[in-house]
Enzyme design. Structure first.
Site, PDB file in Angstrom:
ATOM      1  N   SER A  17       0.817  -1.221   0.000  1.00  0.00           N
ATOM      2  CA  SER A  17       0.000   0.000   0.000  1.00  0.00           C
ATOM      3  C   SER A  17       0.848   1.268   0.000  1.00  0.00           C
ATOM      4  O   SER A  17       1.802   1.402   0.772  1.00  0.00           O
ATOM      5  CB  SER A  17      -0.924   0.010   1.216  1.00  0.00           C
ATOM      6  OG  SER A  17      -1.642   1.237   1.280  1.00  0.00           O
ATOM      7  N   THR A  64      -8.980  -1.161   2.942  1.00  0.00           N
ATOM      8  CA  THR A  64      -8.936  -1.681   1.590  1.00  0.00           C
ATOM      9  C   THR A  64      -9.382  -3.139   1.607  1.00  0.00           C
ATOM     10  O   THR A  64      -9.869  -3.639   2.627  1.00  0.00           O
ATOM     11  CB  THR A  64      -7.525  -1.497   0.980  1.00  0.00           C
ATOM     12  OG1 THR A  64      -7.549  -1.870  -0.387  1.00  0.00           O
ATOM     13  CG2 THR A  64      -6.480  -2.318   1.724  1.00  0.00           C
ATOM     14  N   LYS A  68     -13.885  -3.944   3.312  1.00  0.00           N
ATOM     15  CA  LYS A  68     -14.768  -2.783   3.165  1.00  0.00           C
ATOM     16  C   LYS A  68     -16.194  -3.024   3.675  1.00  0.00           C
ATOM     17  O   LYS A  68     -16.818  -2.114   4.233  1.00  0.00           O
ATOM     18  CB  LYS A  68     -14.789  -2.331   1.700  1.00  0.00           C
ATOM     19  CG  LYS A  68     -13.437  -1.793   1.237  1.00  0.00           C
ATOM     20  CD  LYS A  68     -13.461  -1.299  -0.186  1.00  0.00           C
ATOM     21  CE  LYS A  68     -12.093  -0.787  -0.612  1.00  0.00           C
ATOM     22  NZ  LYS A  68     -12.090  -0.254  -1.995  1.00  0.00           N
ATOM     23  N   ASP A 105     -14.107   6.319  -1.831  1.00  0.00           N
ATOM     24  CA  ASP A 105     -13.892   5.762  -3.169  1.00  0.00           C
ATOM     25  C   ASP A 105     -14.915   6.325  -4.151  1.00  0.00           C
ATOM     26  O   ASP A 105     -14.610   6.544  -5.325  1.00  0.00           O
ATOM     27  CB  ASP A 105     -14.044   4.234  -3.155  1.00  0.00           C
ATOM     28  CG  ASP A 105     -12.815   3.519  -2.624  1.00  0.00           C
ATOM     29  OD1 ASP A 105     -11.715   4.092  -2.690  1.00  0.00           O
ATOM     30  OD2 ASP A 105     -12.963   2.382  -2.156  1.00  0.00           O
ATOM     31  N   ARG A 153     -17.009 -13.200 -12.357  1.00  0.00           N
ATOM     32  CA  ARG A 153     -16.748 -14.625 -12.526  1.00  0.00           C
ATOM     33  C   ARG A 153     -17.767 -15.474 -11.782  1.00  0.00           C
ATOM     34  O   ARG A 153     -18.024 -16.609 -12.163  1.00  0.00           O
ATOM     35  CB  ARG A 153     -15.329 -14.945 -12.037  1.00  0.00           C
ATOM     36  CG  ARG A 153     -14.228 -14.355 -12.929  1.00  0.00           C
ATOM     37  CD  ARG A 153     -12.880 -14.392 -12.245  1.00  0.00           C
ATOM     38  NE  ARG A 153     -12.794 -13.432 -11.148  1.00  0.00           N
ATOM     39  CZ  ARG A 153     -11.762 -13.324 -10.327  1.00  0.00           C
ATOM     40  NH1 ARG A 153     -10.722 -14.137 -10.470  1.00  0.00           N
ATOM     41  NH2 ARG A 153     -11.754 -12.427  -9.363  1.00  0.00           N
TER      42      ARG A 153
END
Length: 276
Positions: A17, A64, A68, A105, A153
């Site tokens: 990070s 992160t 979250k 974000d 996916r």
């Protein structure tokens, strides 16, 4: 002596990070002596106990992957955007000792996508269905996107986002991963998957002229998909751009002072060799 104030970024893995580089540069530029920002390796299941054990010197936490959703659950209160998105990347210690959750974000993504030319009515495709995808849905709502297709996916992961989309007023469609190339013709494509996952798509993608591509990955850079978009003349935004944009909001909530943007940007440039 200035009082000691602490903040950190939580995640697993976390050694990579760059958040400490950005925040500590901000503290220095703003004259916030006594402030420090570190990394803490923390899985989602470990987050509640870690937060509960923090002393009063802790001003805030950046969160992160993969924590979250856990960050939102551990908070005593949350901003409307974090609550709607179902995920938080920011925990702020309030004067009474409680924790407030936010999702910077979202504002960061709106900022970088707007700067890249995304306008109201754009159709968006999101690759992936995790915490950053939730922020992308919230950003799509603020950008008044006409539609959002989530390609993941695992189909069940997209199903988990439907409640989020409904809360945000976003028209959500699901796309199978095997059909991902045909969904990359959208006006704006947001990739939230880990490094390497989307690489094979670069061999089959056909971009729409004038589209914008955002890739949450910033190391290694460019990703094959980003390189393909760049060669096609698209506006491309990297995770480095978002990393800075979302950190500015966190800095201001943690400290209560305006973020020294250029100092924080320059620190990130020196650490990576490129400018967000």
């Amino acid at each position: 002596m200035a009082p000691v104030r602490r903040a950190a970024v939580l995640g697993k893995p976390i050694a990579h990070s760059l958040s400490p580089v950005i925040h500590n540069a901000g503290y220095a530029a703003a004259g916030l002596t006594g402030w420090s920002y570190t990394r803490i390796e923390c899985a989602a299941a470990e987050l509640p106990a870690l937060v509960a054990g923090l002393g009063p010197e802790w001003a805030g936490l950046s969160v992160t992957m993969p924590g979250k959703e856990a960050a939102l659950a551990v908070a005593d209160a949350a901003s409307p955007v974090a609550a709607a998105a179902g995920a938080a990347n920011t925990l702020v210690r309030r004067p009474d000792g409680s924790w407030y959750a936010d999702n910077t974000d979202v504002g960061g993504m709106v900022h970088v996508l707007t700067d890249a030319g995304v306008r109201a009515g754009a159709a968006m495709t999101v690759l992936g269905a995790g915490g950053t995808a939730r922020a992308a849905l919230a950003a799509a709502a603020r950008l008044a996107c006409s539609s959002v297709t989530v390609v993941a996916r695992r189909p069940e992961a997209v199903d988990e986002l439907r409640q989020v989309a409904d809360a945000l007023g976003v028209a959500l469609s699901a796309g199978a991963w095997v059909d991902a190339p045909r969904h990359l013709t959208a006006d704006v494509v947001v990739s939230t998957v880990p490094a390497g996952v989307a690489d094979p798509l670069a061999e089959t993608v056909t971009w729409s002229p004038g589209a914008v591509f955002f890739d949450a990955v910033y190391d290694p850079w460019p990703t094959p998909l980003a390189a393909s978009a760049l060669s096609a003349g698209l506006r491309v935004v990297s995770g480095l751009d978002l990393l800075l944009a979302q950190a500015l909001g966190q800095f201001e909530q943690f400290t209560g002072v305006a973020a020294p943007v250029e100092a924080m940007r320059e620190a990130l440039r020196q650490a990576t060799g490129r400018l967000p």
